[in-house]
Write an enzyme that holds these catalytic residues in place. Sequence first.
Site, PDB file in Angstrom:
ATOM      1  N   ASP A 185       0.003  -8.135 -15.658  1.00  0.00           N
ATOM      2  CA  ASP A 185       0.573  -7.134 -16.542  1.00  0.00           C
ATOM      3  C   ASP A 185       2.269  -7.692 -16.679  1.00  0.00           C
ATOM      4  OD1 ASP A 185       0.795  -4.581 -18.145  1.00  0.00           O
ATOM      5  OD2 ASP A 185       1.826  -3.889 -16.328  1.00  0.00           O
ATOM      6  N   ARG A 232       5.824  -6.705 -10.218  1.00  0.00           N
ATOM      7  CA  ARG A 232       6.787  -7.215 -10.928  1.00  0.00           C
ATOM      8  C   ARG A 232       6.647  -8.750 -11.098  1.00  0.00           C
ATOM      9  NH1 ARG A 232       8.009  -3.102 -12.747  1.00  0.00           N
ATOM     10  NH2 ARG A 232      10.099  -1.764 -12.270  1.00  0.00           N
ATOM     11  N   GLU A 258       9.893 -11.443 -18.900  1.00  0.00           N
ATOM     12  CA  GLU A 258       9.541 -10.962 -20.139  1.00  0.00           C
ATOM     13  C   GLU A 258      10.350 -10.539 -21.130  1.00  0.00           C
ATOM     14  OE1 GLU A 258       8.090  -7.187 -18.203  1.00  0.00           O
ATOM     15  OE2 GLU A 258       6.846  -8.274 -16.763  1.00  0.00           O
ATOM     16  N   ILE A 305       1.198   3.709  -5.438  1.00  0.00           N
ATOM     17  CA  ILE A 305       0.091   3.161  -6.536  1.00  0.00           C
ATOM     18  C   ILE A 305      -1.038   2.502  -5.640  1.00  0.00           C
ATOM     19  CG2 ILE A 305      -0.020   1.912  -8.469  1.00  0.00           C
ATOM     20  CD1 ILE A 305       2.936   2.552  -9.232  1.00  0.00           C
ATOM     21  N   HIS A 363       2.987  -5.603 -20.184  1.00  0.00           N
ATOM     22  CA  HIS A 363       3.621  -4.605 -19.113  1.00  0.00           C
ATOM     23  C   HIS A 363       3.506  -3.340 -19.549  1.00  0.00           C
ATOM     24  CE1 HIS A 363       7.204  -3.972 -15.974  1.00  0.00           C
ATOM     25  NE2 HIS A 363       6.446  -3.098 -16.262  1.00  0.00           N
ATOM     26  N   VAL A 364       2.223  -2.894 -19.663  1.00  0.00           N
ATOM     27  CA  VAL A 364       1.971  -1.681 -20.001  1.00  0.00           C
ATOM     28  C   VAL A 364       1.065  -0.878 -18.987  1.00  0.00           C
ATOM     29  CG1 VAL A 364       1.636  -2.214 -22.564  1.00  0.00           C
ATOM     30  CG2 VAL A 364      -0.390  -2.730 -21.092  1.00  0.00           C
ATOM     31  N   GLY A 365       1.334  -1.301 -17.776  1.00  0.00           N
ATOM     32  CA  GLY A 365       0.924  -0.533 -16.409  1.00  0.00           C
ATOM     33  C   GLY A 365       0.964   1.147 -16.568  1.00  0.00           C
ATOM     34  N   LEU A 417       1.044  -1.176  -0.039  1.00  0.00           N
ATOM     35  CA  LEU A 417      -0.046  -0.010   0.004  1.00  0.00           C
ATOM     36  C   LEU A 417       0.842   1.264   0.028  1.00  0.00           C
ATOM     37  CD1 LEU A 417      -3.063   0.763   0.114  1.00  0.00           C
ATOM     38  CD2 LEU A 417      -2.582   1.380   2.344  1.00  0.00           C
ATOM     39  N   GLY A 418       1.638   1.583  -0.979  1.00  0.00           N
ATOM     40  CA  GLY A 418       2.472   2.618  -1.377  1.00  0.00           C
ATOM     41  C   GLY A 418       1.671   3.528  -2.109  1.00  0.00           C
ATOM     42  N   ARG A 433       5.059  -4.437   5.019  1.00  0.00           N
ATOM     43  CA  ARG A 433       6.154  -4.766   6.074  1.00  0.00           C
ATOM     44  C   ARG A 433       5.749  -3.996   7.461  1.00  0.00           C
ATOM     45  NH1 ARG A 433      11.397  -4.135   2.687  1.00  0.00           N
ATOM     46  NH2 ARG A 433      10.120  -2.321   2.440  1.00  0.00           N
ATOM     47  N   THR A 434       5.404  -2.617   7.109  1.00  0.00           N
ATOM     48  CA  THR A 434       4.970  -1.787   8.279  1.00  0.00           C
ATOM     49  C   THR A 434       3.714  -1.445   8.128  1.00  0.00           C
ATOM     50  OG1 THR A 434       6.059   0.105   7.142  1.00  0.00           O
ATOM     51  CG2 THR A 434       7.520  -0.975   8.693  1.00  0.00           C
TER      52      THR A 434
HETATM   53  P1  NDP Z   1       6.069   2.406  -3.029  1.00  0.00           P
HETATM   54  O1  NDP Z   1       7.469   2.738  -2.910  1.00  0.00           O
HETATM   55  O2  NDP Z   1       5.179   3.917  -2.917  1.00  0.00           O
HETATM   56  O3  NDP Z   1       5.216   1.658  -2.294  1.00  0.00           O
HETATM   57  C1  NDP Z   1       5.650   0.209  -2.042  1.00  0.00           C
HETATM   58  C2  NDP Z   1       4.878  -0.471  -1.156  1.00  0.00           C
HETATM   59  O4  NDP Z   1       5.289  -1.844  -1.061  1.00  0.00           O
HETATM   60  C3  NDP Z   1       5.042   0.170   0.186  1.00  0.00           C
HETATM   61  O5  NDP Z   1       3.694   0.172   0.819  1.00  0.00           O
HETATM   62  C4  NDP Z   1       5.797  -0.898   1.149  1.00  0.00           C
HETATM   63  O6  NDP Z   1       5.609  -0.866   2.365  1.00  0.00           O
HETATM   64  C5  NDP Z   1       5.347  -2.326   0.407  1.00  0.00           C
HETATM   65  N1  NDP Z   1       6.431  -3.102   0.460  1.00  0.00           N
HETATM   66  C6  NDP Z   1       7.610  -3.059   0.128  1.00  0.00           C
HETATM   67  N2  NDP Z   1       8.446  -4.217   0.134  1.00  0.00           N
HETATM   68  C7  NDP Z   1       7.661  -5.146   0.847  1.00  0.00           C
HETATM   69  C8  NDP Z   1       7.541  -6.504   1.251  1.00  0.00           C
HETATM   70  N3  NDP Z   1       8.658  -7.184   1.228  1.00  0.00           N
HETATM   71  N4  NDP Z   1       6.549  -6.992   1.521  1.00  0.00           N
HETATM   72  C9  NDP Z   1       5.225  -6.212   1.562  1.00  0.00           C
HETATM   73  N5  NDP Z   1       5.232  -5.069   1.186  1.00  0.00           N
HETATM   74  C10 NDP Z   1       6.260  -4.527   0.857  1.00  0.00           C
HETATM   75  O7  NDP Z   1       6.156   2.014  -4.470  1.00  0.00           O
HETATM   76  P2  NDP Z   1       5.002   2.736  -5.748  1.00  0.00           P
HETATM   77  O8  NDP Z   1       3.602   2.326  -5.357  1.00  0.00           O
HETATM   78  O9  NDP Z   1       5.637   3.819  -6.333  1.00  0.00           O
HETATM   79  O10 NDP Z   1       5.441   1.372  -6.859  1.00  0.00           O
HETATM   80  C11 NDP Z   1       5.465   0.027  -6.482  1.00  0.00           C
HETATM   81  C12 NDP Z   1       5.947  -0.855  -7.470  1.00  0.00           C
HETATM   82  O11 NDP Z   1       4.808  -1.001  -8.684  1.00  0.00           O
HETATM   83  C13 NDP Z   1       7.546  -0.332  -8.142  1.00  0.00           C
HETATM   84  O12 NDP Z   1       8.158  -0.605  -7.334  1.00  0.00           O
HETATM   85  C14 NDP Z   1       7.308  -1.339  -9.494  1.00  0.00           C
HETATM   86  O13 NDP Z   1       7.526  -2.489  -9.025  1.00  0.00           O
HETATM   87  C15 NDP Z   1       5.586  -1.624  -9.816  1.00  0.00           C
HETATM   88  N6  NDP Z   1       5.288  -0.780 -10.964  1.00  0.00           N
HETATM   89  C16 NDP Z   1       4.817  -1.382 -12.013  1.00  0.00           C
HETATM   90  C17 NDP Z   1       4.294  -0.934 -13.071  1.00  0.00           C
HETATM   91  C18 NDP Z   1       3.785  -1.544 -14.381  1.00  0.00           C
HETATM   92  O14 NDP Z   1       3.897  -1.072 -15.397  1.00  0.00           O
HETATM   93  N7  NDP Z   1       3.304  -2.567 -13.997  1.00  0.00           N
HETATM   94  C19 NDP Z   1       4.343   0.643 -13.252  1.00  0.00           C
HETATM   95  C20 NDP Z   1       5.044   1.427 -12.132  1.00  0.00           C
HETATM   96  C21 NDP Z   1       5.409   0.446 -10.993  1.00  0.00           C
HETATM   97  P3  NDP Z   1       6.513  -1.243   3.336  1.00  0.00           P
HETATM   98  O15 NDP Z   1       7.972  -0.803   3.021  1.00  0.00           O
HETATM   99  O16 NDP Z   1       6.052  -0.988   4.822  1.00  0.00           O
HETATM  100  O17 NDP Z   1       6.660  -2.719   3.347  1.00  0.00           O
END
Ligand code: NDP
Length: 307
Positions: A245, A221, A250, A145, A268-270, A142-143, A165-166
Site C-alpha cells: 500500500d 511506510r 510515492e 493497528i 496508499h489507501v490504508g 504490534l501496536g 523493540r519491546t
Molecule cells: P503504534 O505506535 O500503536 O504501534 C507501532 C508499533 O511499532 C509498536 O508496537 C512499536 O513497538 C513498533 N515499533 C516502533 N518502532 C519499531 C522498530 N524500530 N522496530 C520494530 N518495531 C517498532 O502505531 P499504529 O499502530 O497506530 O500505527 C503504525 C503505523 O502505521 C503508523 O505510524 C503509520 O506509519 C502506519 N499507517 C499506515 C497507514 C496507511 O495508509 N497505509 C494508515 C495508518 C497508519 P516498540 O515501540 O516496542 O518497538
Amino acid sequence: MADLLQIGGVTEAMKVRLEVAFTVHSLEDYDPAKITHIITNGHDGVKPEIMNSLPNLKAISCYGVGYDAIDVQAAKARGVVVTHTPNVLNAEVATTAVLLMLACYREILRDDSYVRDGAWETEGNAPLTRSADNQTVGILGLGRIGQAIADKLAPWNSKIIYHTRTKKDVDYTYYDDLTAMARDADVLICITPGGPSTNKIVNADVMEALGANGTLINVSRGSVVDENALIKALQTGKLGWAGLDVFEQEPKVPQALRDHPRTVLLPHVGSGTVETRAAMGNLTVDNLLRHLEDGKTLTPVPECADM
Ligand code: NDP
C-alpha cells in the site's frame, strides 16, 4: 480569527468546520508572522524551512496517525504541540492489510484478468491458488493497528507471531530478531511507524528468510522496506508475493513492481474510506478547535503528551 496554514488536501466537511474558527491559508498565500496553526497530513508533513519561518506557530494537527514527516522534536523544542489521529483508523488499515494478504494468496488480480480477458473460455479452468487459512503471520509492529490486524485474522486461523523493540503483554510468540521471525513466518505484515529506526529494516536478508513461498505485506511506510532489494527478491524468486500500500517515492512506483505478476499494489489507501476519513477528519479538526479553546489537545503524539 486565528490564521491556519493548510498543507495538503482536506475534505469538504473538514473545510467547513475549519472555516468557522480559522482564516485558512494555502502554501501559495500566507503571511508567516500571522500563522499560529498548521493542518497537514502524514505524507506532506511540515518541511523544516516552513516550520522555521513561522515565529508564532503553536500547534500542528496531522490528518493521519503516522507523523514521520514532521520533526516533532524541533516542534516541541519551540513549544509547538503536534497532534495525530490514533485509533479511529485501526480497523480500516487492518482491513487493508488482510485484503492484500488474501489478494496475494488467492491471486485475485490474476483470476479477475482471467475472466475479463476471456482466458476462461479459451483456456479452461484457471490454475489453482493457495489457501490463506492456517498460515503463520509475522506482524512487524504490534501496536494499535498491528493488534487490529491480528484480531481480524482470527477467522483465517492464523498463528500470530510478532517483532517489536519491546515485548508486549500478549500471548503471541515474540521475536527480538526480525530475520528469525521472517524465517518462521509464511506472511510478514509491516505496520510500524516510518522514520530512522525502521528505515529499510525489511532488507534482503529478511525477505530471503521469508522465502520463495513467503508473502510480504506493507501497510506501514515505504521507507520500512528496501524497495530495490524487494524487486530483486521477487525477480529472482527468493520472495514469493508482495502486497503493497506504500512505496519509497510515492506516488512513483517502480515499473518492475508494476510489471511483476505476483504483486498487488494500492495507492496508499490504508485508511482511505469515506467513513474512516470522516472520523480522522473530525479528530484532526477537533484537536485544532480544542487548542484554540484552552491550549490543550485531544490526541497529541506521544512525544507531546506532557504539553
Ligand atoms: P503504534 O505506535 O500503536 O504501534 C507501532 C508499533 O511499532 C509498536 O508496537 C512499536 O513497538 C513498533 N515499533 C516502533 N518502532 C519499531 C522498530 N524500530 N522496530 C520494530 N518495531 C517498532 O502505531 P499504529 O499502530 O497506530 O500505527 C503504525 C503505523 O502505521 C503508523 O505510524 C503509520 O506509519 C502506519 N499507517 C499506515 C497507514 C496507511 O495508509 N497505509 C494508515 C495508518 C497508519 P516498540 O515501540 O516496542 O518497538
